[in-house]
Design a protein around this motif. Structure first.
Motif, mmCIF file in Angstrom:
data_model
loop_
_atom_site.group_PDB
_atom_site.id
_atom_site.type_symbol
_atom_site.label_atom_id
_atom_site.label_comp_id
_atom_site.label_asym_id
_atom_site.label_seq_id
_atom_site.Cartn_x
_atom_site.Cartn_y
_atom_site.Cartn_z
ATOM 1 N N GLU A 40 34.779 33.329 47.797
ATOM 2 C CA GLU A 40 34.968 33.012 49.210
ATOM 3 C C GLU A 40 35.387 31.560 49.449
ATOM 4 O O GLU A 40 35.893 31.223 50.519
ATOM 5 C CB GLU A 40 33.688 33.304 49.996
ATOM 6 N N SER A 41 35.194 30.692 48.486
ATOM 7 C CA SER A 41 35.525 29.280 48.675
ATOM 8 C C SER A 41 36.979 28.953 48.322
ATOM 9 O O SER A 41 37.438 27.836 48.564
ATOM 10 C CB SER A 41 34.597 28.413 47.822
ATOM 11 N N LYS A 42 37.721 29.914 47.776
ATOM 12 C CA LYS A 42 39.078 29.644 47.294
ATOM 13 C C LYS A 42 40.146 30.243 48.207
ATOM 14 O O LYS A 42 39.924 31.264 48.861
ATOM 15 C CB LYS A 42 39.255 30.223 45.890
ATOM 16 N N GLU A 43 41.305 29.562 48.236
ATOM 17 C CA GLU A 43 42.479 30.137 48.879
ATOM 18 C C GLU A 43 43.182 31.074 47.899
ATOM 19 O O GLU A 43 43.328 30.746 46.715
ATOM 20 C CB GLU A 43 43.463 29.053 49.328
ATOM 21 N N TYR A 44 43.604 32.222 48.407
ATOM 22 C CA TYR A 44 44.348 33.186 47.596
ATOM 23 C C TYR A 44 45.697 33.446 48.264
ATOM 24 O O TYR A 44 45.748 33.893 49.409
ATOM 25 C CB TYR A 44 43.575 34.493 47.444
ATOM 26 N N ALA A 45 46.777 33.153 47.539
ATOM 27 C CA ALA A 45 48.114 33.184 48.121
ATOM 28 C C ALA A 45 48.896 34.444 47.746
ATOM 29 O O ALA A 45 49.425 35.142 48.611
ATOM 30 C CB ALA A 45 48.893 31.945 47.686
ATOM 31 N N GLU A 46 48.991 34.740 46.434
ATOM 32 C CA GLU A 46 49.887 35.799 45.963
ATOM 33 C C GLU A 46 49.185 36.695 44.941
ATOM 34 O O GLU A 46 48.599 36.203 43.967
ATOM 35 C CB GLU A 46 51.122 35.192 45.284
ATOM 36 N N MET A 47 49.283 37.975 45.126
ATOM 37 C CA MET A 47 48.885 38.971 44.134
ATOM 38 C C MET A 47 50.167 39.426 43.435
ATOM 39 O O MET A 47 51.064 39.977 44.061
ATOM 40 C CB MET A 47 48.189 40.143 44.821
ATOM 41 N N TRP A 48 50.243 39.197 42.126
ATOM 42 C CA TRP A 48 51.439 39.553 41.348
ATOM 43 C C TRP A 48 51.223 40.912 40.681
ATOM 44 O O TRP A 48 50.157 41.172 40.118
ATOM 45 C CB TRP A 48 51.694 38.508 40.269
ATOM 46 N N MET A 49 52.286 41.739 40.687
ATOM 47 C CA MET A 49 52.159 43.105 40.181
ATOM 48 C C MET A 49 53.270 43.464 39.199
ATOM 49 O O MET A 49 53.733 44.605 39.163
ATOM 50 C CB MET A 49 52.155 44.092 41.356
ATOM 51 N N GLY A 50 53.716 42.503 38.399
ATOM 52 C CA GLY A 50 54.816 42.776 37.483
ATOM 53 C C GLY A 50 54.509 42.362 36.062
ATOM 54 O O GLY A 50 53.361 42.087 35.707
ATOM 55 N N ASP A 51 55.561 42.285 35.255
ATOM 56 C CA ASP A 51 55.379 41.936 33.839
ATOM 57 C C ASP A 51 55.823 40.513 33.535
ATOM 58 O O ASP A 51 55.964 40.139 32.377
ATOM 59 C CB ASP A 51 56.121 42.940 32.944
ATOM 60 N N TYR A 52 56.044 39.682 34.580
ATOM 61 C CA TYR A 52 56.431 38.295 34.343
ATOM 62 C C TYR A 52 55.270 37.566 33.664
ATOM 63 O O TYR A 52 54.113 37.717 34.082
ATOM 64 C CB TYR A 52 56.794 37.610 35.660
ATOM 65 N N PRO A 53 55.547 36.776 32.637
ATOM 66 C CA PRO A 53 54.450 36.226 31.820
ATOM 67 C C PRO A 53 53.569 35.196 32.495
ATOM 68 O O PRO A 53 52.495 34.880 31.979
ATOM 69 C CB PRO A 53 55.192 35.616 30.617
ATOM 70 N N VAL A 54 53.969 34.637 33.632
ATOM 71 C CA VAL A 54 53.148 33.617 34.284
ATOM 72 C C VAL A 54 51.829 34.199 34.778
ATOM 73 O O VAL A 54 50.760 33.628 34.573
ATOM 74 C CB VAL A 54 53.915 32.980 35.464
ATOM 75 N N LEU A 55 51.864 35.332 35.453
ATOM 76 C CA LEU A 55 50.659 35.968 35.984
ATOM 77 C C LEU A 55 50.810 37.480 35.799
ATOM 78 O O LEU A 55 50.899 38.233 36.758
ATOM 79 C CB LEU A 55 50.477 35.613 37.464
ATOM 80 N N PRO A 56 50.812 37.929 34.546
ATOM 81 C CA PRO A 56 51.172 39.321 34.277
ATOM 82 C C PRO A 56 50.094 40.315 34.668
ATOM 83 O O PRO A 56 48.896 40.055 34.516
ATOM 84 C CB PRO A 56 51.382 39.328 32.761
#
Length: 404
Positions: A40-56
């Motif tokens: 609850e203390s953090k900002e959440y911007a983007e949920m990634w749903m692909g195979d890109y290696p940064v946030l797979p």
């Protein structure tokens, strides 16, 4: 051999423009799948749903990263057609974005520039691809995107003395090159000049702005989010379209087109890339080279209507419950299936990979001889050649990005 349909576990990043805790739809949806703990203390911007290696994304059952699963099963999951056209990876990257304040004013470089930048600085520009994208509103969505018409920009410079300092010496004809020079002058102006101009604009009578008087309402809001010295305030307000969209409305942003999302929750999908050039709505230290940004600008779209992306009936649907977003690019289209309780929809087999995800509701997903539970936040990879049926047990909305 892997199943042609399997559930994914996804993650969120924590950019400061994201919404905090449970206010973030991206984080709330992400938390519906085991493995993601919402703080609850953090900002959440983007949920990634692909195979890109940064946030797979990962295969939920095994924990294996999606790009590894795809790499080991290219023919089965991607198919020869997709592999020949785009190589051995999923050619698109879907996301959920939750936006509390303006994203950086940015462009995504085209392929030619991306290749050059990647060669010069592979850490900052991690791939050689372009990144045209679409954004679909999941509720109220505010965005700066593309350019106002030349006429609308020119009339502001005709009637507002405060901004004449940014005009180039030659303004006849007033065209895209004039616009490029105006942007250059704004982006290279001193903090004092940017702040002074905004003070003068705020003191200008509202009637002077005509149909663009909304600028006076947005100006203090943007100043509060970043600062009165941020040149993005002037570039966005003076030259870019401001749109307020509702659920289901969509826009298309080509490579090299300026944009800045301002507020809302959206589905975003783009060609498989993570290259970006930022130049406003961010601290000075985070701004990229102004000359590079300005030289890369493209001047399409050039009206609010040109930015918008409509939907149509799709031949992928058997029961007529699905609409299709088809941007003018080859990497992906997006399907949106909307079902009431008890309704059913079947999506015909597609000659390429898909990533599908539910944004609300619940039901059953039937494919490849198996039945899966699906509810808001669940994400599935669907291999090529696989027919998918949705049965709603409550109102169900499912998006499906695909390539073929």
């Amino acid at each position: 051999m892997v199943s042609s349909v399997f559930q994914l576990q996804c993650s969120c990043n924590n950019y400061p423009w994201g919404k905090k805790g449970k206010e973030s739809l991206a984080a709330t949806l992400c938390s519906k799948t085991p493995g993601f703990e919402l703080d609850e203390s953090k900002e959440y911007a983007e949920m990634w749903m692909g195979d890109y290696p940064v946030l797979p994304a990962k295969e939920l059952k095994t924990g294996k990263e999606l790009h590894q699963v795809v790499d080991e099963n290219k023919e089965q999951l991607l198919g020869s057609n997709c592999t020949e056209k785009f190589g051995g990876a999923v050619p698109f990257l879907p996301k959920i974005l939750s936006i509390a304040k303006a994203l950086p004013l940015q462009i995504h470089p085209n392929k030619e520039l991306s290749e050059k930048l990647h060669k010069q600085d592979p850490e900052k520009f991690p791939d050689t691809n372009h990144k045209p994208e679409i954004a679909i509103a999941l509720g109220p969505f505010e965005v700066f995107a593309g350019w106002k018409s030349t006429e609308d920009i020119q009339v502001l410079f005709d009637v507002l003395p405060a901004i004449k300092r940014f005009l180039p010496a030659q303004t006849e004809p007033f065209n895209n090159e004039t616009l490029r020079q105006i942007c250059q002058k704004i982006l290279t102006a001193s903090d004092e000049e940017i702040a002074k101009t905004q003070d003068e604009l705020a003191q200008t009578p509202r009637e002077k702005y005509g149909e663009q008087a909304y600028m006076l309402d947005l100006l203090p809001r943007l100043q509060k989010q970043y600062s009165k010295e941020d040149p993005g305030n002037l570039v966005a307000l003076l030259t870019m379209n401001f749109l307020r969209l509702s659920a289901g409305d969509a826009i298309y942003i080509p490579a090299d087109a300026p944009h800045a999302y301002l507020s809302g929750d959206i589905v975003e999908c783009m060609a498989r890339s993570n290259n970006v050039l930022n130049t406003g709505f961010c601290p000075r230290a985070d701004r990229d080279n102004i000359d590079l940004f300005n030289a890369a600008l493209t001047f399409s779209p050039h009206t609010a209507e040109e930015v918008k992306l409509g939907t149509s009936q799709t031949d992928k649907s058997k029961n007529g419950k699905t609409r299709e977003y088809a941007p003018p690019m080859s990497e992906f289209n997006m399907l949106r299936t909307s079902l009431k309780e008890g309704e059913k929809e079947t999506i015909r087999a597609i000659a390429g990979p898909s990533v599908l995800f539910a944004t609300r509701g619940s039901g059953k997903l039937i494919a490849d001889g198996q039945t899966h539970d699906i509810s808001e936040g669940y994400v599935f990879f669907v291999g090529q050649g696989t027919e998918v049926t949705h049965e709603a047990t409550g109102e169900l909305e499912v998006y499906q990005a695909y390539a073929e």
